[in-house]
Design a protein around this motif. Structure first.
Motif, PDB file in Angstrom:
ATOM      1  N   ASP A  93       6.289   8.834   8.932  1.00  0.00           N
ATOM      2  CA  ASP A  93       7.589   9.501   8.927  1.00  0.00           C
ATOM      3  C   ASP A  93       8.688   8.620   9.506  1.00  0.00           C
ATOM      4  OD1 ASP A  93       9.137  11.712   8.222  1.00  0.00           O
ATOM      5  OD2 ASP A  93       9.029  12.561  10.237  1.00  0.00           O
ATOM      6  N   ARG A  94       8.621   7.333   9.253  1.00  0.00           N
ATOM      7  CA  ARG A  94       9.684   6.445   9.720  1.00  0.00           C
ATOM      8  C   ARG A  94      10.987   6.777   8.983  1.00  0.00           C
ATOM      9  NH1 ARG A  94       9.781   1.403  12.146  1.00  0.00           N
ATOM     10  NH2 ARG A  94      11.797   0.355  11.906  1.00  0.00           N
ATOM     11  N   PHE A  95      12.090   6.855   9.730  1.00  0.00           N
ATOM     12  CA  PHE A  95      13.388   7.089   9.097  1.00  0.00           C
ATOM     13  C   PHE A  95      13.974   5.751   8.664  1.00  0.00           C
ATOM     14  CE2 PHE A  95      17.931   7.415   8.791  1.00  0.00           C
ATOM     15  CZ  PHE A  95      18.148   8.658   8.218  1.00  0.00           C
ATOM     16  N   CYS A  96      14.323   5.663   7.396  1.00  0.00           N
ATOM     17  CA  CYS A  96      14.978   4.471   6.861  1.00  0.00           C
ATOM     18  C   CYS A  96      16.263   4.903   6.164  1.00  0.00           C
ATOM     19  CB  CYS A  96      14.071   3.736   5.875  1.00  0.00           C
ATOM     20  SG  CYS A  96      12.536   3.103   6.604  1.00  0.00           S
ATOM     21  N   TYR A 124      -2.030  -0.840  -2.806  1.00  0.00           N
ATOM     22  CA  TYR A 124      -0.694  -1.198  -2.354  1.00  0.00           C
ATOM     23  C   TYR A 124      -0.610  -1.364  -0.835  1.00  0.00           C
ATOM     24  CZ  TYR A 124       4.360  -1.238  -1.822  1.00  0.00           C
ATOM     25  OH  TYR A 124       5.639  -1.601  -1.487  1.00  0.00           O
ATOM     26  N   THR A 125      -1.043  -0.364  -0.080  1.00  0.00           N
ATOM     27  CA  THR A 125      -0.962  -0.409   1.378  1.00  0.00           C
ATOM     28  C   THR A 125      -1.822   0.705   1.955  1.00  0.00           C
ATOM     29  OG1 THR A 125       0.598  -0.525   3.262  1.00  0.00           O
ATOM     30  CG2 THR A 125       1.001   1.179   1.611  1.00  0.00           C
ATOM     31  N   VAL A 126      -1.834   0.808   3.277  1.00  0.00           N
ATOM     32  CA  VAL A 126      -2.463   1.933   3.962  1.00  0.00           C
ATOM     33  C   VAL A 126      -1.357   2.936   4.259  1.00  0.00           C
ATOM     34  CG1 VAL A 126      -3.715   2.701   6.000  1.00  0.00           C
ATOM     35  CG2 VAL A 126      -4.246   0.478   4.966  1.00  0.00           C
ATOM     36  N   TRP A 127      -1.522   4.170   3.776  1.00  0.00           N
ATOM     37  CA  TRP A 127      -0.463   5.174   3.916  1.00  0.00           C
ATOM     38  C   TRP A 127      -1.068   6.560   4.028  1.00  0.00           C
ATOM     39  CZ3 TRP A 127       0.722   9.488   1.015  1.00  0.00           C
ATOM     40  CH2 TRP A 127       1.958  10.085   1.264  1.00  0.00           C
ATOM     41  N   LYS A 129      11.227  11.351   1.831  1.00  0.00           N
ATOM     42  CA  LYS A 129      11.171  10.079   1.119  1.00  0.00           C
ATOM     43  C   LYS A 129       9.816   9.371   1.287  1.00  0.00           C
ATOM     44  CE  LYS A 129      15.426  10.285  -0.377  1.00  0.00           C
ATOM     45  NZ  LYS A 129      15.744  10.462  -1.805  1.00  0.00           N
ATOM     46  N   HIS A 130       8.755  10.096   0.956  1.00  0.00           N
ATOM     47  CA  HIS A 130       7.435   9.472   0.960  1.00  0.00           C
ATOM     48  C   HIS A 130       7.404   8.376  -0.099  1.00  0.00           C
ATOM     49  CE1 HIS A 130       5.685  12.448   3.661  1.00  0.00           C
ATOM     50  NE2 HIS A 130       6.177  13.419   2.899  1.00  0.00           N
ATOM     51  N   LEU A 131       6.940   7.196   0.259  1.00  0.00           N
ATOM     52  CA  LEU A 131       7.004   6.060  -0.655  1.00  0.00           C
ATOM     53  C   LEU A 131       6.257   6.308  -1.956  1.00  0.00           C
ATOM     54  CD1 LEU A 131       8.169   3.209  -0.910  1.00  0.00           C
ATOM     55  CD2 LEU A 131       6.012   2.334  -0.001  1.00  0.00           C
ATOM     56  N   VAL A 132       5.180   7.096  -1.894  1.00  0.00           N
ATOM     57  CA  VAL A 132       4.390   7.334  -3.099  1.00  0.00           C
ATOM     58  C   VAL A 132       5.216   8.004  -4.188  1.00  0.00           C
ATOM     59  CG1 VAL A 132       2.219   7.456  -1.843  1.00  0.00           C
ATOM     60  CG2 VAL A 132       3.526   9.555  -2.243  1.00  0.00           C
ATOM     61  N   GLU A 133       6.273   8.715  -3.810  1.00  0.00           N
ATOM     62  CA  GLU A 133       7.047   9.492  -4.778  1.00  0.00           C
ATOM     63  C   GLU A 133       7.794   8.627  -5.786  1.00  0.00           C
ATOM     64  OE1 GLU A 133       8.100  12.581  -1.135  1.00  0.00           O
ATOM     65  OE2 GLU A 133       9.705  11.547  -2.209  1.00  0.00           O
ATOM     66  N   THR A 134       8.103   7.406  -5.408  1.00  0.00           N
ATOM     67  CA  THR A 134       8.921   6.570  -6.279  1.00  0.00           C
ATOM     68  C   THR A 134       8.115   5.574  -7.106  1.00  0.00           C
ATOM     69  OG1 THR A 134      10.962   5.262  -6.329  1.00  0.00           O
ATOM     70  CG2 THR A 134       9.359   4.704  -4.618  1.00  0.00           C
ATOM     71  N   MET A 135       6.771   5.559  -6.969  1.00  0.00           N
ATOM     72  CA  MET A 135       5.989   4.490  -7.583  1.00  0.00           C
ATOM     73  C   MET A 135       5.018   4.892  -8.693  1.00  0.00           C
ATOM     74  SD  MET A 135       5.319   2.180  -4.186  1.00  0.00           S
ATOM     75  CE  MET A 135       4.083   1.195  -4.991  1.00  0.00           C
ATOM     76  N   PRO A 136       4.889   6.159  -9.065  1.00  0.00           N
ATOM     77  CA  PRO A 136       3.904   6.474 -10.112  1.00  0.00           C
ATOM     78  C   PRO A 136       4.477   6.329 -11.521  1.00  0.00           C
ATOM     79  CG  PRO A 136       4.872   8.493  -9.320  1.00  0.00           C
ATOM     80  CD  PRO A 136       5.497   7.376  -8.516  1.00  0.00           C
ATOM     81  N   GLY A 137       3.658   6.693 -12.488  1.00  0.00           N
ATOM     82  CA  GLY A 137       4.147   6.781 -13.857  1.00  0.00           C
ATOM     83  C   GLY A 137       3.394   5.987 -14.882  1.00  0.00           C
ATOM     84  N   TRP A 182       7.668  -2.503   5.917  1.00  0.00           N
ATOM     85  CA  TRP A 182       7.090  -1.581   6.898  1.00  0.00           C
ATOM     86  C   TRP A 182       5.668  -1.163   6.520  1.00  0.00           C
ATOM     87  CZ3 TRP A 182       9.731  -2.097  11.011  1.00  0.00           C
ATOM     88  CH2 TRP A 182      11.112  -2.238  10.975  1.00  0.00           C
ATOM     89  N   PHE A 183       5.166  -1.681   5.426  1.00  0.00           N
ATOM     90  CA  PHE A 183       3.838  -1.275   4.963  1.00  0.00           C
ATOM     91  C   PHE A 183       2.923  -2.494   4.889  1.00  0.00           C
ATOM     92  CE2 PHE A 183       6.921   1.753   3.400  1.00  0.00           C
ATOM     93  CZ  PHE A 183       6.330   2.961   3.739  1.00  0.00           C
ATOM     94  N   ALA A 184       1.806  -2.426   5.588  1.00  0.00           N
ATOM     95  CA  ALA A 184       0.905  -3.570   5.722  1.00  0.00           C
ATOM     96  C   ALA A 184       0.253  -3.938   4.398  1.00  0.00           C
ATOM     97  CB  ALA A 184      -0.170  -3.264   6.759  1.00  0.00           C
ATOM     98  N   PRO A 185       0.130  -5.231   4.110  1.00  0.00           N
ATOM     99  CA  PRO A 185      -0.580  -5.660   2.900  1.00  0.00           C
ATOM    100  C   PRO A 185      -2.079  -5.424   3.022  1.00  0.00           C
ATOM    101  CG  PRO A 185       0.034  -7.554   4.227  1.00  0.00           C
ATOM    102  CD  PRO A 185       0.672  -6.364   4.877  1.00  0.00           C
ATOM    103  N   VAL A 186      -2.733  -5.290   1.876  1.00  0.00           N
ATOM    104  CA  VAL A 186      -4.173  -5.026   1.836  1.00  0.00           C
ATOM    105  C   VAL A 186      -4.794  -5.853   0.715  1.00  0.00           C
ATOM    106  CG1 VAL A 186      -4.032  -2.697   2.804  1.00  0.00           C
ATOM    107  CG2 VAL A 186      -3.782  -3.037   0.329  1.00  0.00           C
TER     108      VAL A 186
END
Length: 528
Positions: A171-174, A163-166, A24-32, A189-193
């Motif tokens: 590999d945090r489990f959520c 978006y953030t630093v990633w 569940k890498h966050l990048v996977e749900t945000m493109p398009g 869980w992801f720092a603002p930039v």
């Protein structure tokens, strides 16, 4: 009001590859992201899609991951010209911003991505990667970008939304470990930039002015961005939709600096005071009072905030008053656009829908895959449900993300191209019967930037002894991670002739045309 998905028969054969994984890498749900642009100057809008890559390598190591360009052949038929145009790309791409940054009459592309940004210069049907030479590359995670001329010097500048630093090592489990359900982690869980601002020098290169402009002070998790001169002082301002943080309204100080003033203006948070998963944004005058308003998409239960510009730099949350609250309560939105789909003279709202969490149905009554929506303007500041009558409600429930808007077959009606994760792209052809009249205004700047980005176009007509006025801003930054680089569109209702068409250019020049026939694409060239 009728929209029909004709992507397959039109030859728009594209499936977005986001490479979902068990981690569940966050990048996977945000493109398009998707862009409509006339890349070859033939007067027809073409379609460009960003695409993903393998995960965790973030490489386009299979042809299926290529970004794609489809040429509009006319008669609503498209042909894949990716290879000849040189736009296959590299890395995990996210968003796209289209504009003629070098004022040579050809539309260029900025492609944002995960740890890789690419600036493509259009050399005349083929694109050249000039990222290094231009000085706009970075190894950050950029969701999108937008072109505007913040200092009115006639050269376009580039604002990039990080978006953030990633990294793939994150590999945090959520989720619910007891039930073995893993989900994409909450944004907290992801720092603002900060954003990044690049000033165009006019020689094809850019200067990073993030610190000099004051933008380095403001950190967010940027998603959508949009531009308009909300206080009508002649300089473009910026709205940035932040994910689970207060959003930004960046006021242009007219001296090369920006001041964040969303809280005082009333657009930082919805009136309930809770931060939302703000994603897409459009910045246009929905109520025809001559002042640009702001519409934002978010997740189910958060509402899609609509902020009405009341003048003097202030806005009012009218989401409930406009009746949008009830219409969107169960919907989750990504891209959006304020466009007049039935040409009645009032801008409607289109939203590309889906939840961010593909396991949401295991935890709540919300749904992950959703159909897109259309909310029709009633002409009194309110909206009514138009999804069913338009055909969108019966469309496929998918993980929709980006959307771009424009008249693809030159019939005067706005069409929509929408992306979806792991599913075919959609081309919603506007087949509304007996729509109102229309006018598309194509701008050619001379003292201003060639695209006329930042120009405000106003039209006025007398119908049934009453004056009707509208305004719109020339911009290519619309919705989420996407770009709509067509002419400025107006529905003119019953008006066959516009008494006046006024263009207020970024240079300060004002041109007024009189007795302009409707139902045409009108080219206005800035007088020297």
């Amino acid at each position: 009001m009728r929209l029909r998905d004709v992507a397959r028969e039109a030859g728009l054969d594209f499936v977005h590859q986001n490479s979902p994984s068990s981690r569940k890498h966050l990048v996977e749900t945000m493109p398009g992201g998707v862009a409509l642009l006339d890349y070859d100057g033939d007067g027809r809008l073409d379609v460009f899609f960003t695409n993903g890559a393998s995960v965790p390598a973030l490489k386009k190591d299979d042809p299926k991951y290529a970004n794609r360009l489809f040429r509009n052949e006319g008669a609503l038929k498209f042909r894949d010209v990716t290879e000849s145009a040189g736009l296959g790309g590299a890395g995990y791409s996210m968003g796209v911003a289209a504009a003629d940054y070098d004022n040579d009459g050809r539309t260029d592309l900025f492609v944002a991505g995960v740890h890789r940004q690419i600036l493509y210069r259009n050399t005349g049907g083929r694109f050249e990667d000039v990222t290094a030479r231009a000085g706009v590359g970075s190894e950050r995670w950029a969701v999108g970008g937008g072109w505007f001329d913040y200092d009115n010097d006639g050269r376009l500048d580039l604002l990039v939304v990080d978006y953030t630093v990633w990294t793939a090592d994150y590999d945090r489990f959520c989720g619910d470990s007891a039930r073995g359900i893993r989900v994409y982690c909450h944004p907290k869980w992801f720092a603002p930039v900060p954003l990044r601002l690049y000033h165009g020098r006019g020689d094809g290169t850019f200067e990073d002015v993030t610190a000099k402009s004051g933008l380095a002070r403001y950190k967010g998790r940027g998603m959508g961005l949009a531009f308009a001169d909300y206080d009508q002082d002649g300089f473009m301002d910026v709205y940035v939709a932040n994910d689970k943080l207060p959003s930004f309204l960046l006021h242009n100080g007219k001296d090369g600096t920006f001041e964040e003033g969303a809280l005082l203006a009333g657009v930082s948070l919805p009136e309930h005071g809770q931060d939302v998963s703000a994603m897409g944004v459009d910045f246009r005058d929905y109520d025809n009072d001559g002042q640009p308003d702001i519409h934002v998409t978010a997740l189910a239960g958060e509402s899609f905030p609509l902020y009405r510009n009341t003048g003097k730099g202030l806005f009012q949350d009218v989401t409930h008053r406009s009746r949008l609250s009830g219409l969107v309560a169960a919907r989750s939105g990504w891209a959006n656009g304020l466009f007049d789909f039935d040409n009645d003279g009032w801008k409607d709202i289109f939203t590309a829908n889906a939840h961010v969490n593909d396991a949401i149905e295991k935890f709540s009554k919300d749904t992950y895959l959703q159909a897109n929506s259309l909310f029709l303007a009633a002409g009194d500041g309110t909206f009514v449900e138009g999804s069913a009558v338009s055909g969108l409600a019966a469309g496929p429930a998918r993980a929709h993300r980006g959307a771009a808007f424009g008249d693809l077959d030159q019939d005067g009606r706005v069409d929509v191209v929408v992306t979806a994760l792991g599913a075919p792209a959609e081309l919603w052809h506007n087949e509304t019967t007996e729509p109102g009249h229309w006018l598309d205004v194509r701008l050619v700047g001379t003292r201003s930037n060639r695209d006329g980005i930042g120009a405000v176009v106003k039209i006025a007509s007398r119908v049934d002894a009453r004056w009707r006025e509208q305004s719109n801003t020339m911009t290519t930054a619309v919705g989420y991670a996407s770009s709509s680089a067509g002419p400025v569109h107006f529905g003119t209702g019953a008006a066959r002739v516009l008494d006046t068409v006024e263009v207020r250019w970024p240079s300060g020049l004002v041109q007024t045309l009189k007795d302009v026939p409707a139902d045409q694409v009108l080219t206005v060239r800035e007088t020297p």
